[in-house]
Design a protein around this motif. Structure first.
Motif, short mmCIF file in Angstrom:
data_model
loop_
_atom_site.label_atom_id
_atom_site.label_comp_id
_atom_site.label_asym_id
_atom_site.label_seq_id
_atom_site.Cartn_x
_atom_site.Cartn_y
_atom_site.Cartn_z
N UNK A 1 27.73 42.29 47.53
CA UNK A 1 28.92 42.60 46.74
C UNK A 1 28.85 42.00 45.34
N UNK A 2 27.67 42.13 44.71
CA UNK A 2 27.51 41.63 43.35
C UNK A 2 27.79 42.76 42.36
N UNK A 3 28.77 42.63 41.49
CA UNK A 3 29.08 43.69 40.51
C UNK A 3 27.88 43.92 39.59
N UNK A 4 27.49 45.18 39.43
CA UNK A 4 26.28 45.50 38.68
C UNK A 4 26.52 46.70 37.78
N UNK A 5 25.97 46.63 36.57
CA UNK A 5 25.96 47.75 35.63
C UNK A 5 24.50 48.07 35.33
N UNK A 6 24.09 49.32 35.56
CA UNK A 6 22.73 49.77 35.29
C UNK A 6 22.74 50.60 34.01
N UNK A 7 22.04 50.12 32.99
CA UNK A 7 21.91 50.84 31.72
C UNK A 7 20.51 51.45 31.69
N UNK B 1 26.65 53.39 36.54
CA UNK B 1 25.45 53.91 35.87
C UNK B 1 25.82 54.38 34.47
N UNK B 2 25.02 53.95 33.49
CA UNK B 2 25.29 54.28 32.09
C UNK B 2 23.98 54.67 31.41
N UNK B 3 23.72 55.98 31.22
CA UNK B 3 22.49 56.39 30.53
C UNK B 3 22.61 56.21 29.02
N UNK B 4 21.76 55.37 28.45
CA UNK B 4 21.76 55.13 27.00
C UNK B 4 20.32 55.19 26.51
N UNK B 5 19.77 56.40 26.38
CA UNK B 5 18.35 56.49 25.98
C UNK B 5 18.08 55.98 24.59
N UNK B 6 19.08 56.05 23.69
CA UNK B 6 18.89 55.59 22.32
C UNK B 6 19.82 54.41 22.04
N UNK B 7 19.93 53.50 23.00
CA UNK B 7 20.89 52.41 22.89
C UNK B 7 20.48 51.42 21.82
N UNK B 8 21.48 50.93 21.10
CA UNK B 8 21.28 49.81 20.20
C UNK B 8 22.13 48.65 20.68
N UNK B 9 22.09 47.54 19.96
CA UNK B 9 22.82 46.35 20.41
C UNK B 9 24.31 46.62 20.49
N UNK B 10 24.84 47.38 19.53
CA UNK B 10 26.28 47.65 19.53
C UNK B 10 26.70 48.49 20.72
N UNK B 11 25.93 49.55 21.05
CA UNK B 11 26.31 50.41 22.17
C UNK B 11 26.16 49.69 23.50
N UNK B 12 25.13 48.84 23.63
CA UNK B 12 24.97 48.09 24.87
C UNK B 12 26.12 47.11 25.07
#
Length: 585
Positions: free
Chosen positions: A539-545, A565-576
């Motif tokens: 029961x560990x809260x997890x976010x997969x980028x 689940x969060x698909x961010x193929x062109x992620x930068x520091x701000x979006x992450x």
């Protein structure tokens, strides 16, 4: 979500209109969620509302105790009379009026439940301190939402309130202008207008509009219908017309929208596809006969009402929907982590029977428990003494906030390692800048080559984080299972220490190194899925980028961990960092 209009004067007129409608039926409409910081604009609106209310107005202090909120035993009167005497609480005192709730975004779950129950029934069940009574409590709520972007009023309570307004974009000049004063005296911009077209079934129309905009609550169209009938009654009409429904839908349904309405059937296809060949006369007759036998098609809302609600939608609706999703932390976490029980330290949240040698004695609660029995106990003793039995002792229930530790688990392997590490470094630095205010901590686990390591233990120190991140290397294979194991071990340690861990995994999901250090995508992939299932079991809260160039590689991993689940193929520091804030809000 509240409408953010380009015209501040228009937003102010809508706020005044909402105040006028609410003042006409506070309990029937439930209340208003007012998003605005403390300041003169909010004070002007509250003064306008008070001038229109006929009943009492009570302000609920933050952190109010149950005995003040719902009432209880009047201790001095009970000790004097020798019998239980009821003391009414704030909600019973507000019967027929309005309760102002500052900092509503930080209400405790118990307080939310008591307010919601009183709104539903119009009564207050007082069952405490040996008392049992039902008191009238028909009131309306004004929830003052003063939170940041990642804070909001509990939906269980906001859903029961008809109106939501936003004054964050309104200036003091717009609020005190002659136009605003005139709108306030008239009750809003829509009090004088010609009658609109009659509506055959207003209930079906409002339900269809709510469905088109993704409003799943059944209360929303019912509250919109109540407002439409209130507007019609003000204008001297027996039933609401189309213009009444438009105004009600703008005020009630537009702020609750969770999606944009779909185009009419056939419109989207007609724009892109060539015209279909016309059927023959025999085929057309067969189609007509079949259509007559079929059921009527699903009702589509009136396009006029639909367009009016669409025009009142927030300008940043799409951006908010992209960041929407189930939170990783519990609803009680707030900005400072989840609440945990503490025997000796923390904030008082009530009392319970117990041994004062194993906790902190709550003297007032102890006297309340003993007071109803004094007439019986004094029969054999001094009438001036208060006789306290062992079963009367009450000890304080204390809770303290636990820190939230965000654990970044970063894939530092392969040719794209430098880009992923740059994203993680920037996101860590942005989140650490808020750590002091949020009372949160940040940790970083990197996996590459044949294993994983904790390169940054939980910390709030931005200087230390930058120094460690600057020398972080990259390259090699992808030991995804080892990275998940290291993040889980760190998260469980944080939990044992009383904290609230959240794991943020940045990866493309393509594991190629097993726990043993041997290569092979098949074995490495199975071990990674097994490690993800272990996160779910613990029961560990997890976010997969998902940082892959073609997202979906990490979706199976997120499903196995039951993670967001969060698909961010062109992620930068701000979006992450924005995704992490939205997920952990």
């Amino acid at each position: 979500m509240a409408p953010e209009q380009d015209d501040p004067a228009g937003a102010w007129d809508d706020a005044l209109r909402a105040a006028a409608l609410f003042a006409a039926d506070p309990h029937g409409l439930g209340g208003i969620v007012l998003r605005a910081g403390a300041g003169p604009v909010r004070d002007v609106w509250l003064d306008h509302l008070r001038s229109r209310l006929a009943g009492p107005v009570r302000r609920m202090p933050p952190g109010i105790a149950d005995d003040r909120l719902i009432g209880g035993l009047d201790l001095p009167a009970t000790l004097r009379a020798g019998r239980p005497v009821i003391q009414r609480g704030l909600l019973a005192e507000a019967d027929g009026g309005v309760v102002l709730v500052p900092m509503a975004e930080r209400l405790e779950r118990g307080t939310v439940a008591r307010l919601a129950g009183a709104l539903d029934t119009g009564t207050l069940a007082l069952e405490r301190d040996g008392l049992a009574a039902r008191l009238p409590a028909r009131f309306g709520l004004v929830l003052l939402d003063e939170g940041q972007e990642d804070e909001s009023v509990a939906e269980a309570l906001a859903d029961r309130l008809a109106l939501r307004i936003d004054l964050t974009s309104v200036s003091l000049r717009a609020a005190t202008s002659p136009r605003g004063d005139e709108a306030g005296r008239q009750g809003g911009p829509a009090t004088e207008r010609p009658s609109g077209q009659p509506v055959d079934d207003p209930v079906a129309t409002l339900c269809a509009v709510a469905d088109a905009f993704g409003v799943a609550s059944l209360r929303a169209p019912l509250l919109a219908l109540r407002i439409a009938r209130l507007i019609a009654r003000e204008a001297g009409r027996a039933e609401p017309d189309e213009a009444d429904l438009i105004e009600a839908a703008r005020l009630v349904l537009a702020p609750r929208a969770t999606r944009l309405p779909a185009p009419p059937p056939g419109e989207a296809e007609a724009a892109d596809q060539p015209p279909e060949p016309q059927p023959s006369q025999e085929a057309q007759r067969a189609l007509d006969d079949a259509a007559e036998r079929d059921e009527a098609p699903a009702q589509r809302p009136d396009e006029t009402v639909l367009d009016a609600v669409r025009a009142a939608l927030p300008k940043d609706l799409l951006a908010r929907l992209l960041a929407a999703g189930p939170p990783l932390r519990s609803g009680a976490a707030g900005r400072m982590g989840a609440s945990s029980a503490s025997p000796l330290t923390g904030r008082p949240v009530g009392s319970r029977p117990g041994d004062p040698r194993r906790g902190r004695l709550d003297l007032i609660a102890t006297l309340r428990a003993a007071a109803p029995w004094q007439r019986l106990r004094r029969a054999e003793g001094d009438a001036r003494r208060v006789v306290v039995a062992p079963e009367d002792f009450r000890i304080r229930r204390l809770k303290r906030r636990s820190e939230t530790t965000t654990i970044f688990c970063v894939d530092a392997s392969g040719s794209a390692a430098l880009e992923r590490l740059a994203e993680a470094k920037g996101a860590v630095e942005l989140l650490l800048a808020e750590a002091y205010v949020r009372r949160d901590r940040i940790a970083l686990v990197a996996f590459r080559g044949t294993g994983a390591e904790t390169v940054l233990p939980p910390t709030r120190s931005l200087v230390r984080a930058k120094r460690v991140l600057a020398g972080l290397p990259g390259g090699g294979g992808t030991p995804l299972a080892a990275g998940l194991d290291a993040a889980a071990t760190l998260a469980l340690g944080v939990r044992r220490a009383g904290g609230s861990p959240v794991i943020v995994l940045l990866t493309d999901g393509r594991a190629n190194v097993a726990r043993s250090g041997l290569g092979g995508r098949a074995l490495a992939g199975e071990e990674a899925l097994a490690a993800a299932r272990l996160l779910r079991a613990q029961a560990l809260p997890t976010l997969v980028i998902d940082t892959g160039a073609r997202p979906d590689g990490a979706r199976r991993l997120a499903e196995a961990a039951q993670a967001r689940y969060c698909p961010l193929p062109h992620a930068d520091a701000g979006s992450v960092s924005a995704a992490v804030r939205a997920a952990t809000a």
